[in-house]
Design a protein around this motif. Structure first.
Motif, short mmCIF file in Angstrom:
data_model
loop_
_atom_site.label_atom_id
_atom_site.label_comp_id
_atom_site.label_asym_id
_atom_site.label_seq_id
_atom_site.Cartn_x
_atom_site.Cartn_y
_atom_site.Cartn_z
N ILE A 1 0.85 -1.20 0.00
CA ILE A 1 0.00 0.00 0.00
C ILE A 1 0.88 1.25 0.00
N LYS A 2 1.92 1.22 0.82
CA LYS A 2 2.82 2.39 0.89
C LYS A 2 3.48 2.63 -0.47
N ALA A 3 3.92 1.53 -1.10
CA ALA A 3 4.59 1.66 -2.40
C ALA A 3 3.62 2.23 -3.43
N ALA A 4 2.35 1.79 -3.39
CA ALA A 4 1.36 2.28 -4.35
C ALA A 4 1.11 3.77 -4.13
N ILE A 5 1.06 4.17 -2.87
CA ILE A 5 0.83 5.59 -2.55
C ILE A 5 2.02 6.43 -3.03
N GLU A 6 3.23 5.90 -2.78
CA GLU A 6 4.43 6.64 -3.21
C GLU A 6 4.48 6.75 -4.74
N ALA A 7 4.05 5.67 -5.42
CA ALA A 7 4.07 5.69 -6.89
C ALA A 7 3.13 6.77 -7.43
N GLY B 1 2.84 9.59 -6.00
CA GLY B 1 3.41 10.86 -5.57
C GLY B 1 2.74 11.41 -4.31
N GLU B 2 2.05 10.52 -3.56
CA GLU B 2 1.34 11.00 -2.37
C GLU B 2 2.00 10.54 -1.06
N GLY B 3 3.23 10.04 -1.19
CA GLY B 3 3.91 9.46 -0.03
C GLY B 3 4.00 10.40 1.16
N ALA B 4 4.23 11.69 0.88
CA ALA B 4 4.44 12.63 1.99
C ALA B 4 3.13 13.01 2.66
N SER B 5 2.04 13.00 1.89
CA SER B 5 0.78 13.49 2.47
C SER B 5 -0.13 12.39 3.03
N ARG B 6 -0.15 11.21 2.41
CA ARG B 6 -1.04 10.14 2.91
C ARG B 6 -0.27 9.29 3.91
N ASN B 7 -0.36 9.65 5.15
CA ASN B 7 0.47 8.94 6.13
C ASN B 7 -0.30 8.50 7.38
N VAL B 8 -1.63 8.43 7.29
CA VAL B 8 -2.42 8.01 8.46
C VAL B 8 -3.19 6.73 8.11
N VAL B 9 -3.17 5.79 9.04
CA VAL B 9 -3.92 4.55 8.84
C VAL B 9 -5.00 4.45 9.92
N LEU B 10 -6.22 4.15 9.49
CA LEU B 10 -7.34 4.00 10.43
C LEU B 10 -7.37 2.56 10.95
N VAL B 11 -7.50 2.42 12.26
CA VAL B 11 -7.57 1.09 12.86
C VAL B 11 -8.71 1.08 13.89
#
Ligand SMILES: Cc1ncc(COP(=O)(O)O)c(C=O)c1O
Length: 524
Positions: free
Chosen positions: A172-178, A180-190
């Motif tokens: 999931i992190k790799a897909a987000i980084e691909a 270009g949202e790696g810096a902004s999407r950094n919260v996971v709901l649990v």
């Protein structure tokens, strides 16, 4: 007089019923000291020739004194380890009602298959050309996992559920980084009801964690998820059926809301055993889900090494699956992709999680389980797991309280400690008293959203007779607790070789190393 452990015997001191034995053993329940306490340096089970004289090159590194390893003869060694093995409570010795852990029977056919030399003797460094059968088996297992989950890809290499969580979240992190949202999407709901590994995984991978409140009925509501969504949300980690043993009724809406917000849906698949053949996570909108082969597909917990926690991935995440993976060439030949550079076009593996491809023995066992059950058998296993949990629920719910009585249970039934109020008996006391009755306790104090939780998962393996005895035992205990027989609980277990431990001290000050006791002082 001293017994085998060098402790004073109390033989003759007490009444017949409670009299300690000379040896400290209780009939066939034998006390087994540590090997350091019974071994001797000079004893050995093997006859090794003295080495021919040689010139040592160790210099000052040469050992000066005895290494201090305990020695035993061969029969003593056998007895020591066999006795230790007999101290285990396992699924082969009795019903193992640990909720969430799914302790189901490990079919002997699976064990037999895993021991076929062609599988058990395979070495991970063997030339690729010598193991096409093993690779075909892995592909076949992958095909079954994808069919059962309705997902287009699977990474086989993770070694357990929590490792699978890490794999899915790294994809999931790799897909987000691909994107270009790696810096902004950094919260996971649990959700608050999640297994502890979920927030731990998210945090380990570098996300921050936001809790989704649990509804009074034990489920997660789509409105609560939507209220937390924003451009910073990377994913939700949601267990289904959830840790309260309930199927999340709004799972499809939650998945859609996540996707609409540009985020991903990680499903904790630890409870997949409740829905195999009934519902496919891919149809529910899942992007990544680990499968604990030791829960759903009956491979042993442990089982001679690491386990296996394959992760199924949606089309959006499939390109980021880790190496190694098996690639089928156009001409049907199998090729093991070991590095990012070798990956076929369109694949952007996030990296590698394990040295080798995985635990062959677990793959063989899981596939043997699938093939011997067939699709109808796997569906029936899920149905029977749910039926058995609800049978226990029906057998106990007049005495023990259900926190969520309005939802039917799936494969496990959750009780709380409301029914113990005023008895002076706690969930822990009740669990300890089960040991006296010869049962491993159920999972206690998990999930945390329920006070004094008791989570019981019988699995499909248990017969009606075995369930009836379990229910009758718990009824007897419950009536005792309500009937003011506090002593049966608060100092239990009474019949185990070791009684009640100070669990807080054991957790806070664990003794992890054996220290040689000081020599006993000569008698005055
Ligand atoms: C709901 C849930 N998630 C994750 C895990 C972690 O799985 P594993 O023990 O295979 O690492 C478990 C284990 O019991 C679990 O019950």
């Amino acid at each position: 007089m001293l017994n085998r452990q060098g402790r004073p015997t109390q033989a003759g001191a007490a009444s017949h019923e409670e009299r300690a034995t000379f040896t400290g053993n209780k009939a066939l329940q034998q006390i087994e000291p540590l090997i350091f306490e019974i071994g001797h340096h000079e004893a050995t089970g093997v006859d090794i020739d003295k080495p021919a004289p040689f010139k040592s090159r160790l210099g000052k590194h040469a050992r000066q004194g005895e290494i201090g390893l305990p020695g035993l003869s061969e029969p003593e060694t056998m007895r020591h380890y066999v006795r230790l093995s007999q101290k285990n409570y396992g699924i082969d010795t009795g019903l193992f009602p640990l909720g969430s852990c799914t302790m189901k029977h490990n079919a002997r056919l699976n064990e037999k298959m895993a021991r076929l030399p062609g599988f058990s003797d395979v070495h991970p460094l063997q030339p690729f050309s010598t193991v096409p059968g093993a690779l075909e088996l892995m592909l076949e297992l992958a095909r079954y996992l994808m069919t059962l989950t309705g997902m287009p890809a699977v990474a086989l290499s993770p070694k357990a559920g929590a490792h699978g969580e890490a794999c899915g979240m790294m994809a999931i992190k790799a897909a987000i980084e691909a994107k270009g949202e790696g810096a902004s999407r950094n919260v996971v709901l649990v959700p608050e009801s999640a297994h502890g590994t979920n927030p731990a995984t998210a945090a380990l991978i570098g996300f921050s964690v936001k809790a989704v409140p649990a509804r009074p009925d034990g489920t997660v509501a789509v409105e609560d998820v939507k209220a937390l969504l924003g451009p910073d949300i990377a994913a939700i980690m949601l267990t289904n059926p959830n840790t309260c043993g309930i199927f999340e009724p709004q799972i499809v809406e939650i998945a859609a809301a996540m996707h609409e917000a540009g985020a991903y849906f990680y499903c904790d698949g630890a409870n997949f055993n409740a829905i195999v053949g009934k519902a496919r996570p891919g149809d529910l909108g899942v992007d990544a889900m680990h499968i604990n082969l030791h829960k759903t597909f009956s491979t042993p917990h442990g089982g001679g090494g690491p386990g296996a926690g394959p992760v199924v991935l949606s089309a959006r995440l499939a390109p980021f699956a880790p190496v190694p993976f098996i690639h089928v060439e156009d001409d049907g030949r199998l090729h093991l992709i070991e590095t990012r550079e070798e990956a076929p076009e369109g694949n952007k593996p996030f990296g590698r999680m394990t040295a080798f491809h995985g635990q062959m023995g677990m793959y063989v066992r899981a596939l043997a389980y699938m093939l011997s059950h067939g699709s109808d058998g796997m569906r029936q296993a899920s149905e029977d797991a749910v039926l058995n949990a609800n049978y226990i629920r029906a057998g106990l719910s007049d005495l023990m309280s259900l926190p969520f009585p309005d939802h039917p249970s799936m494969h496990e039934v959750l009780f709380d400690d409301e029914w113990l109020k005023g008895t002076g008996v706690s969930t822990l006391d009740f669990a300890k008293a089960m040991i006296d009755e010869g049962y491993h306790p159920m999972t206690v104090y998990f999930p945390l959203v329920v006070h004094g939780a008791m989570l019981i998962e019988p699995t499909e393996s248990e017969s009606k007779a075995s369930l009836d005895l379990f229910i009758a035992t718990l009824r007897d205990l419950a009536m005792s607790a309500k009937g003011n027989d506090k002593e049966r609980f608060t100092s239990a277990p009474h019949h185990a070789p070791i009684g009640r431990l100070d669990e807080t001290r054991a957790a806070r000050q664990p003794v992890l190393k054996w220290e040689k006791p000081a020599p006993a002082k000569a008698a005055e």
